[in-house]
Write a protein that holds these residues in place. Structure first.
Motif, mmCIF file in Angstrom:
data_model
loop_
_atom_site.group_PDB
_atom_site.id
_atom_site.type_symbol
_atom_site.label_atom_id
_atom_site.label_comp_id
_atom_site.label_asym_id
_atom_site.label_seq_id
_atom_site.Cartn_x
_atom_site.Cartn_y
_atom_site.Cartn_z
ATOM 1 N N ASN A 181 0.809 -1.224 0.000
ATOM 2 C CA ASN A 181 0.000 0.000 0.000
ATOM 3 C C ASN A 181 0.841 1.273 0.000
ATOM 4 O O ASN A 181 0.334 2.356 -0.292
ATOM 5 C CB ASN A 181 -0.934 0.000 1.212
ATOM 6 C CG ASN A 181 -1.991 -1.083 1.100
ATOM 7 O OD1 ASN A 181 -1.899 -1.975 0.264
ATOM 8 N ND2 ASN A 181 -3.011 -1.022 1.946
ATOM 9 N N GLU A 189 -9.092 7.993 -1.359
ATOM 10 C CA GLU A 189 -10.039 6.939 -1.751
ATOM 11 C C GLU A 189 -10.752 7.312 -3.044
ATOM 12 O O GLU A 189 -11.050 6.450 -3.873
ATOM 13 C CB GLU A 189 -11.046 6.677 -0.626
ATOM 14 C CG GLU A 189 -10.451 5.907 0.536
ATOM 15 C CD GLU A 189 -11.501 5.337 1.480
ATOM 16 O OE1 GLU A 189 -12.657 5.141 1.044
ATOM 17 O OE2 GLU A 189 -11.168 5.092 2.650
ATOM 18 N N LYS A 193 -10.992 5.133 -6.529
ATOM 19 C CA LYS A 193 -12.278 4.838 -7.182
ATOM 20 C C LYS A 193 -12.297 5.400 -8.604
ATOM 21 O O LYS A 193 -12.800 4.752 -9.532
ATOM 22 C CB LYS A 193 -13.426 5.436 -6.369
ATOM 23 C CG LYS A 193 -13.707 4.692 -5.066
ATOM 24 C CD LYS A 193 -14.797 5.392 -4.253
ATOM 25 C CE LYS A 193 -15.049 4.678 -2.924
ATOM 26 N NZ LYS A 193 -16.041 5.388 -2.090
ATOM 27 N N GLN A 205 -17.457 -4.041 -3.411
ATOM 28 C CA GLN A 205 -18.552 -3.684 -2.492
ATOM 29 C C GLN A 205 -18.757 -4.793 -1.467
ATOM 30 O O GLN A 205 -18.811 -5.963 -1.845
ATOM 31 C CB GLN A 205 -19.855 -3.469 -3.288
ATOM 32 C CG GLN A 205 -19.826 -2.304 -4.249
ATOM 33 C CD GLN A 205 -19.673 -0.959 -3.559
ATOM 34 O OE1 GLN A 205 -20.010 -0.822 -2.376
ATOM 35 N NE2 GLN A 205 -19.168 0.028 -4.302
ATOM 36 N N PRO A 206 -18.908 -4.515 -0.186
ATOM 37 C CA PRO A 206 -18.630 -3.212 0.431
ATOM 38 C C PRO A 206 -17.144 -2.893 0.319
ATOM 39 O O PRO A 206 -16.326 -3.809 0.183
ATOM 40 C CB PRO A 206 -19.067 -3.415 1.882
ATOM 41 C CG PRO A 206 -18.901 -4.884 2.114
ATOM 42 C CD PRO A 206 -19.232 -5.550 0.815
ATOM 43 N N THR A 207 -16.798 -1.621 0.395
ATOM 44 C CA THR A 207 -15.419 -1.256 0.133
ATOM 45 C C THR A 207 -14.701 -0.697 1.346
ATOM 46 O O THR A 207 -15.318 -0.165 2.273
ATOM 47 C CB THR A 207 -15.353 -0.237 -1.024
ATOM 48 O OG1 THR A 207 -14.003 -0.091 -1.437
ATOM 49 C CG2 THR A 207 -15.878 1.128 -0.587
ATOM 50 N N THR A 208 -13.393 -0.870 1.334
ATOM 51 C CA THR A 208 -12.499 -0.246 2.309
ATOM 52 C C THR A 208 -11.302 0.261 1.513
ATOM 53 O O THR A 208 -11.123 -0.114 0.343
ATOM 54 C CB THR A 208 -11.987 -1.252 3.356
ATOM 55 O OG1 THR A 208 -11.219 -2.271 2.679
ATOM 56 C CG2 THR A 208 -13.139 -1.894 4.123
ATOM 57 N N ARG A 209 -10.464 1.069 2.102
ATOM 58 C CA ARG A 209 -9.293 1.568 1.388
ATOM 59 C C ARG A 209 -8.391 0.408 0.954
ATOM 60 O O ARG A 209 -7.909 0.389 -0.180
ATOM 61 C CB ARG A 209 -8.505 2.544 2.262
ATOM 62 C CG ARG A 209 -7.261 3.082 1.559
ATOM 63 C CD ARG A 209 -6.466 4.085 2.368
ATOM 64 N NE ARG A 209 -5.244 4.423 1.662
ATOM 65 C CZ ARG A 209 -5.150 5.298 0.677
ATOM 66 N NH1 ARG A 209 -6.238 5.958 0.285
ATOM 67 N NH2 ARG A 209 -3.998 5.520 0.084
ATOM 68 N N ASP A 210 -8.165 -0.556 1.844
ATOM 69 C CA ASP A 210 -7.310 -1.698 1.508
ATOM 70 C C ASP A 210 -7.855 -2.476 0.311
ATOM 71 O O ASP A 210 -7.101 -2.916 -0.561
ATOM 72 C CB ASP A 210 -7.173 -2.639 2.705
ATOM 73 C CG ASP A 210 -6.243 -2.069 3.775
ATOM 74 O OD1 ASP A 210 -5.546 -1.080 3.479
ATOM 75 O OD2 ASP A 210 -6.225 -2.608 4.892
ATOM 76 N N LYS A 211 -9.176 -2.648 0.267
ATOM 77 C CA LYS A 211 -9.785 -3.371 -0.857
ATOM 78 C C LYS A 211 -9.651 -2.588 -2.160
ATOM 79 O O LYS A 211 -9.449 -3.166 -3.233
ATOM 80 C CB LYS A 211 -11.262 -3.650 -0.558
ATOM 81 C CG LYS A 211 -11.490 -4.768 0.453
ATOM 82 C CD LYS A 211 -12.963 -5.060 0.631
ATOM 83 C CE LYS A 211 -13.195 -6.210 1.600
ATOM 84 N NZ LYS A 211 -14.644 -6.497 1.784
#
Length: 543
Positions: A181, A189, A193, A205-211
């Motif tokens: 990362n 973010e 995106k 989805q659902p999303t996180t920064r790592d994903k």
């Protein structure tokens, strides 16, 4: 002396793990364990914890083709058909057109071969930054303290970011082969995106920064390949638009016609521009698109001798291209079996067991367009005696250090020792291998400056002997050096151009290269294009 040399080499080889391979074609074999785990996590491949390196490599190997070499095999028929449509290939509209047939069609038109994919993942810095915006590149350089001269043009930003990529990773205490990362530290973010959206990739989805980071990283290679294809299409389209725009036509156009052409071709026209300025503007853009600027002409002039030219001068240089291929074939006809194998090894090309010399030559010809890239045991092939001693002494490896202190060791002995040490580190991977490549990166420039200039006559003759090339009796040392440099150039680059910029390598690889290019430029662009026969002679003479 031969027995002493053999024992000397064995002392170093003993340090290599049993069963290890000197040359591995798989990029991930060189990755740190954390990178292997990261790749598996990015691709939703479960792995046991704790897991040893062999388990992790095995899991990556089992899933590599699915995600890297042939990702299209997991596509459905609609996705396969859409890809072929974008390539301009029609597919039968039968109900659920046979998926296997579609996969075969896609396979034949895929962006890159498995070998190219492996090479690409062996040097991530060469492409992973290419899909970034100028703003993201600037932020990366600023964050990592990378100086970029003004004006900050995209090409300069990319070049500076690439050159400092590994240093930035090292300073961050991170790995660089399959980056973590840290690489996206300056991205918000919304940046992540937007990148996914730009490249037609749905955000998780659902999303996180790592994903989000994982999704960007996982899809970076495919996004790069698509962008390169789009760029090539745009270039071809632009060339087609300008192909029929002659000087007479530009002079005949009215002001409104000139402005209309500029609008359609994305040429920015400053307010208050006069008619003659409009004509100059169109000519300037035509020259840039058609490769008719001074720099493009210089590249074309060199290309006439090396067969590396754009499509716009391809017809004029067909003879030169064939001449270079013929010259390469003639050169390798004199090479020894070990050198032919070495050429293939340096490119990660597997050598079938029991291959005969003629079969090896055929395989070398097949891969003549490939330049040796990345770090391999052949990296040491052109190191000087002193560079090799210094490298081995500072390696931190007991066997390698002992080799550097061996009395009476020849340059050839030191090369074998360095190769054995590299094989050991490559097999171990992780921090050990990272340490070797880090040292190589810092040592390469000094080690390879003015290759062969400081070599003794006996070292040059031994080097040529490894190719099976006899030195003509009575040859002067400069002639022997030129013969060594000639073999080295073909061994390292094949029929491709050097990895550095074309003009930067002229002085080293083509005798009198600059003078020749300047003479071409003085003749003018049109005259240069008519010099195919002269270029053909130049190839035979200089290369």
């Amino acid at each position: 002396m031969r027995i002493s040399a053999a024992l000397f080499s064995l002392a170093v080889v003993a340090d290599v793990a049993l069963g290890s391979s000197w040359f591995s074609n798989a990029a991930y074999n060189k990755w740190h364990e954390t990178e292997l785990e990261r790749w598996l996590s990015d691709h939703d491949v479960p792995y046991p914890t704790p897991a040893d390196r062999k388990q992790l490599e095995k899991l990556v190997s089992e899933n590599w083709d699915t995600w890297v070499s042939t990702p299209y095999k997991k596509w459905d028929s609609a996705q396969l058909s859409e890809y072929l449509k974008q390539k301009g290939i029609e597919t039968k509209q039968s109900a659920g057109a046979n998926k296997d047939a579609l996969v075969n069609q896609v396979s034949g038109t895929w962006y890159e071969t498995e070998d190219k994919a492996q090479t690409a993942w062996g040097s991530v810095k060469d492409w992973i930054l290419d899909t970034w915006t100028d703003s993201q590149l600037k932020s990366f350089c600023d964050y990592h303290g990378i100086p970029v001269p003004q004006p900050r043009k995209r090409d300069t930003l990319l070049q500076k970011a690439r050159s400092a990529y590994e240093t930035a990773a090292e300073k961050a205490g991170e790995t660089a082969s399959y980056p973590g990362n840290w690489l996206y530290q300056t991205w918000s973010e919304s940046d992540l995106k937007e990148w996914l959206d730009t490249h037609g990739i749905p955000a998780p989805q659902p999303t996180t920064r790592d994903k989000l980071v994982a999704s960007v990283r996982r899809n970076s290679r495919l996004a790069y390949l698509r962008a390169q294809e789009q760029k090539a299409k745009a270039q071809a389209s632009a060339e087609a638009a300008y192909a029929s725009v002659t000087d007479k036509l530009i002079d005949a156009w009215s002001e409104s016609q000139l402005k209309d052409f500029c609008d359609k071709n994305g040429i920015n026209v400053p307010q208050g521009t006069k008619v003659n300025q409009l004509r100059s503007l169109v000519r300037k853009h035509r020259a840039e698109i058609m490769g008719d600027t001074v720099s493009a002409s210089a590249a074309s002039a060199y290309g006439a001798a090396t067969s590396n030219v754009g499509e716009n001068v391809a017809k004029a240089t067909d003879a030169a291209s064939q001449a270079k291929t013929d010259a390469f074939n003639k050169i390798i006809d004199t090479w020894s079996e070990s050198r032919l194998k070495g050429y293939l090894d340096a490119r990660g090309v597997p050598v079938p067991q029991g291959s005969k010399v003629d079969e090896l030559r055929a395989l070398v010809r097949k891969h003549s367009h490939k330049a040796a890239s990345g770090w391999t045991a052949w990296t040491y092939d052109d190191y000087t005696y002193d560079n090799l001693k210094t490298y081995l002494a500072n390696s931190g490896n007991a066997a390698a250090k002992k080799a550097s202190e061996q009395a009476g060791a020849t340059r050839e002995d030191l090369v074998k020792a360095a190769q054995a040490y590299y094989a050991s580190a490559s097999s171990a991977g992780g921090d050990t291998y990272a340490s070797v490549t880090s040292y190589l990166a810092s040592a390469t420039d000094s080690a390879k400056a003015n290759t062969f200039d400081t070599w003794s006559e006996s070292e040059l003759k031994a080097y040529l002997d490894s190719y099976g090339i006899p030195v003509p009796q009575g040859s002067k040392i400069n002639e022997i050096r030129a013969l060594a440099r000639k073999q080295h150039t073909y061994f390292k680059y094949g029929t491709s151009s050097p990895s550095e910029t074309i003009l930067a390598r002229l002085g080293e690889n083509v005798k009198g290269g600059w003078d020749w290019v300047l003479s071409q430029l003085n003749m003018g662009a049109d005259a240069a294009k008519n010099k195919a026969q002269e270029a053909k002679e130049q190839v035979h003479k200089e290369l």
